[in-house]
Enzyme design. Structure first.
Site, mmCIF file in Angstrom:
data_model
loop_
_atom_site.group_PDB
_atom_site.id
_atom_site.type_symbol
_atom_site.label_atom_id
_atom_site.label_comp_id
_atom_site.label_asym_id
_atom_site.label_seq_id
_atom_site.Cartn_x
_atom_site.Cartn_y
_atom_site.Cartn_z
ATOM 1 N N SER A 1 -15.302 48.367 117.044
ATOM 2 C CA SER A 1 -15.629 46.941 116.997
ATOM 3 C C SER A 1 -16.069 46.348 118.327
ATOM 4 C CB SER A 1 -14.428 46.165 116.474
ATOM 5 O OG SER A 1 -13.291 46.465 117.258
ATOM 6 N N GLU B 1 -11.981 28.604 119.113
ATOM 7 C CA GLU B 1 -10.767 29.085 119.769
ATOM 8 C C GLU B 1 -11.051 30.501 120.255
ATOM 9 O OE1 GLU B 1 -11.304 29.562 116.599
ATOM 10 O OE2 GLU B 1 -10.909 31.708 116.514
ATOM 11 N N LYS C 1 -18.232 40.204 117.093
ATOM 12 C CA LYS C 1 -18.010 38.757 116.963
ATOM 13 C C LYS C 1 -19.311 37.976 116.809
ATOM 14 C CE LYS C 1 -13.461 38.323 117.381
ATOM 15 N NZ LYS C 1 -12.684 37.893 116.201
#
Lengths: 254, 626
Positions: free
Chosen positions: B610, B344, B322
């Site tokens: 990830s 968000e 991220k």
């Protein structure tokens, strides 16, 4: 001539009311419309509820959630409205988000609106450029007026484009906000309304967002052809269980 | 009854685009559902008792758009009509010596509740007398050419398709007989030939079976993917208007237009500035810790008898991919003069990554998070607060990620001048999906040179990533999208099972629609209300999928697989035991494909790991009663 255009020609400031269809109870839709007309409202926006209403504040969100829980769907709304033109003469606009219309089929949706006697649509998340390229012909085929929003941040150039695509009125959002968020108008709004006035647009403007009572109605219609009240009315029908609509309308128009 | 004739329209479609697919010989209920999930155009049910694939079961509910086809051999006409009515068949395939008169009787029967398409079969071997077709021209909708064999159909070998060069008719036809995975190249060649001009559909059966009537889903999927392989011609990047094929765009309220337009006009310009690139690269290196390793997972590879490389995004600062995007977007926000950042978050990973970069740059940070997620992700809420962010609960709707996104958008509407919205996934109005993808594309950029060091080649045979909205997947695929030899696998969360009602497998369950400002595949009711997904993994628990991925699904460029909670959890634990790595539950979904799909020993499979599993410890503890 479309009822909206006729109404806009009347020599008076127009009061338009928004409410969520199927709220507070599923079958309140028709009686609310009838009561609004009876008490002198000029135009009505019938909200087709959506699960994810991005442009709406808590009041209309909650009414939408409840309406969906009550069983409101596109099909149900069309059924409720099928005989509406036997009793109601003022312009009726359906206001809703684009996805339910897309799933119903845009052309089928427009066709149904024409059959019932709906005069126009307001679809906040269908941008004017997409409408112009993909859907305008369909809307016009069924005689529907599509109404676009402008905000204090909308550039003059874009307002002129919106004006060129519109054939009814322009929905002038009073300030940068979701529905029901702010109340009252200050200098900022006055400057914005004057800016729009000076553009000499072909379509009249009706102000929405932030209008909740007689004084905000008067302030908004000083510059514009009319004003739309949404959240304040939804709050009223919540508190009064869809009754005493005369009291609400009288308090605005007094 | 007026019969709806769609043939001509179908024909013009098929001549230009792809052939339709009919999968025939369906027999077993669960298998039928799985095959239906592949969305073939026709599913065939054989109502011929002597066939080993004779259908005598219960017909499950099939998704719309799939035509149920009954196959009959010299059956009594009334029985055919009764069967059509009983099972609500949309097509009838006549596989015996039915006469033109018989076809006509069926075609015009008043006893049918709904009209059916009539498909007449002709068997071809060394030659074929096309004269016989004439009498059938006006009494059926399609012809079907099958290989002549001992049985009426299902013989498992092909005929010489070049015979169809002499096809004298303009009636669209089905090509059948022994078509399997081995015929993909022949089919592609055939498509280019004159004979294919009126070929409307391919009909497959026995070459895709585990046992008669039991279809092999994996091979069918591979067949679909290989056939629709338009890698060379198709553009998988965003176009000028912000679309990936039919998906994408910017379906936003006018209130957001100035913000989104400002971003659209500037993002590519800003990203191309040398100073911007320098700062981005430097932060990725010194702050995030890039490049992340490409690790050859030896024991995992041995277990599954293939070569598995893990792209270790879990080793980034804050524990997931991220941050690649939030670093990029915070620099973008600074260039655009924004003072206030909103975001968000679902599980809290993107919220933490946003709070982190805001602390780094000294910008105000507001994170919207569903009230329910706040309760179940307490450690990440604490992290965000420690990093100086304000966490605001989303109390509307279902109070999870979807609603947090709505609230963030509402905040942006109310604060149009000084605020930048950092979207965490490859979703939202254009240019967000493309911008996020570009910031995440560092993943595949590194894979290329890292794999060259390991294997002497830049391109793996497969790239694999899990997909919620799809940001790590977009970054993992980006530099391979137009490499035809690289197969792309996208792994979705099936939750408790794709058909359980508790799932997040959007490519299977989703329909085209609009969510959070873009047109994409999303889970919704028939009435267009967005529904709630479910997955044990909060990061995959999203009712839509990024528009790029919707396009990859639709074109068949990527193979989509669905993994259940249980499969993911087990594979997560397996990675701990075999490689000493605790993966995020999102990434565990990708790992679970090795139990579903067999790779060749020499295949190089690169998988995006990830995120790390620290944030999921409570889930693991609860699930395995550790």
């Amino acid at each position: 001539m479309n009822r909206i255009n006729q109404k806009l020609q009347e020599n008076k400031k127009l009061l338009s009311i928004y409410f969520t269809a199927g709220y507070p109870s599923l079958n309140d839709t028709v009686s609310i419309i009838q009561d609004l007309e009876k008490n002198g409202v000029d135009m009505i926006e019938i909200g087709l509820p959506f699960s994810d209403p991005l442009a709406d504040g808590p009041t209309i969100q909650d009414s939408s959630t409840q309406a969906l829980k009550n069983g409101m769907t596109t099909e149900v709304l069309f059924n409720q409205l099928k005989d509406i033109r036997k009793t109601v003469n003022i312009p009726l606009i359906i206001m809703g988000y684009f996805n339910p219309m897309l799933q119903y089929g845009v052309e089928a949706f427009c066709k149904k609106c024409k059959e019932i006697g709906i005069d126009g649509l307001i679809i906040p998340d269908l941008p004017v450029d997409v409408y112009h390229e993909e859907y305008q012909a369909t809307f016009e085929k069924y005689g529907l007026i599509n109404v676009f929003l402008i905000t204090p941040q909308t550039s003059d150039e874009r307002i002129r484009f919106i004006d060129s695509v519109s054939n009814g009125f322009i929905y002038m959002v009073s300030s940068a906000s979701t529905t029901g968020a702010k109340s009252g108008f200050g200098n900022e709004q006055a400057a914005y309304f004057e800016r729009i006035n000076s553009l000499n647009l072909k379509n009249p403007q009706i102000v929405g967002f932030g209008i909740s009572n007689n004084s905000t109605f008067k302030a908004a219609t000083k510059y514009a052809k009319g004003a739309i009240i949404g959240s304040a009315f939804v709050k009223h029908i919540t508190a009064n269980n869809a009754q005493n609509i005369d009291a609400f309308v009288n308090s605005i128009l007094k | 009854m007026e019969k709806t004739k769609t043939m001509q329209q179908n024909l013009s479609n098929s001549a230009k685009t792809d052939m339709q697919l009919k999968i025939c010989g369906m027999k077993y209920q669960d298998n039928i559902k799985q095959v239906a999930a592949l969305k073939p155009d026709y599913l065939g049910f054989i109502f011929y008792e002597k066939s080993p694939r004779h259908f005598d079961g219960v017909m499950p509910q099939l998704p719309e758009g799939i035509k149920k086809t009954g196959v009959f051999v010299n059956e009594n006409l009334n029985t055919v009509i009764e069967t059509v009515n009983k099972f609500k068949l949309q097509a009838v395939q006549l596989h015996g010596e039915e006469s033109a008169f018989y076809c006509n009787m069926l075609n015009t029967s008043k006893q049918l509740n709904e009209p059916v398409e009539v498909i007449k079969v002709f068997s071809v071997k060394d030659g074929f007398n096309f004269e016989v077709l004439k009498q059938y021209e006006n009494v059926c909708d399609y012809f079907l050419f099958d290989t002549k064999g001992k049985l009426p159909g299902g013989n498992g070998y092909t005929f010489d398709w070049s015979l169809l060069n002499n096809y004298p008719s303009t009636k669209p036809y089905f090509l059948s007989g022994g078509i399997g995975l081995d015929q993909v190249d022949d089919i592609k060649k055939f498509k280019e030939s004159k004979a294919a001009k009126y070929c409307y559909a391919l009909d497959v059966n026995s070459k895709f079976e585990i046992a008669p009537g039991l279809k092999n889903i994996a091979i069918l999927k591979e067949f679909q993917n290989k056939l629709s392989d338009k890698t060379m011609q198709e553009n998988y990047n965003v176009d000028d208007k912000g679309y990936y094929g039919n998906f994408g765009g910017a379906y936003i309220p006018e209130m957001l237009y100035p913000n989104v337009e400002e971003l659209r006009q500037n993002y590519l310009k800003v990203m191309a500035e040398p100073e911007f690139k320098k700062e981005f690269d430097k932060l990725l290196k010194d702050y995030v810790g890039r490049p992340s390793p490409l690790y050859f997972a030896k024991r995992l590879s041995e277990k599954y008898n293939t070569k598995i490389y893990l792209k270790r995004e879990d080793l980034n600062h804050t524990g997931a991919h991220k941050i690649n995007n939030t670093i990029g977007q915070i620099l973008m926000a600074q260039r655009l003069g924004k003072k206030r950042i909103i975001a968000e978050t679902g599980a809290g990973q993107h919220g933490v990554a946003t709070a982190t970069v805001c602390a780094l740059m000294g910008l105000e940070c507001i994170v919207y998070m569903g009230e329910i997620d706040i309760a179940r992700q307490a450690p990440n809420v604490a992290r965000m607060k420690m990093l100086g962010a304000t966490v605001i609960p989303a109390k509307s709707g279902s109070r999870t990620l979807k609603d947090a996104t709505n609230e963030a958008i509402r905040d942006w509407i109310n604060n149009p001048v000084d605020t930048h919205y950092i979207i965490g996934s490859a979703i939202g109005p254009h240019p967000y999906p493309d911008m996020v993808t570009r910031f995440q594309s560092v993943i595949s950029e590194e894979i290329k040179w890292q794999l060259k060091e390991h294997e002497g080649r830049e391109n793996p045979d497969y790239v694999v990533a899990c997909i919620g909205g799809g940001s790590n997947a977009a970054g993992t695929y980006y530099h391979f999208l137009h490499e035809p030899n690289v197969n792309i696998i996208a792994v979705e969360a099936a939750g408790l099972g794709v058909n359980s009602g508790e799932s997040a497998a959007t490519s299977v369950l989703g329909k085209e629609g609009i969510i959070h400002g873009c047109k994409t595949l999303l889970m919704q009711t028939n009435d267009g209300q967005i529904t709630e997904p479910y997955s044990i993994s909060a990061g995959l628990d999203y009712p839509g999928v990024g528009p790029m991925h919707a396009h990859l699904a639709k074109t068949g460029r990527a193979e989509f697989m669905s993994i259940t909670d249980d499969e993911a959890m087990k594979s997560g634990l397996e990675l701990c035991e075999l490689e000493g790595i605790i993966p995020a539950i999102e990434s565990s979904h990708a790992l679970a494909i090795f139990k579903q799909k067999q790779f060749k020993p020499n295949d190089v499979v690169v998988m995006s790991l990830s995120g790390r599993g620290d944030k999921d410890l409570n889930n693991y503890i609860e699930y395995f009663k550790i």
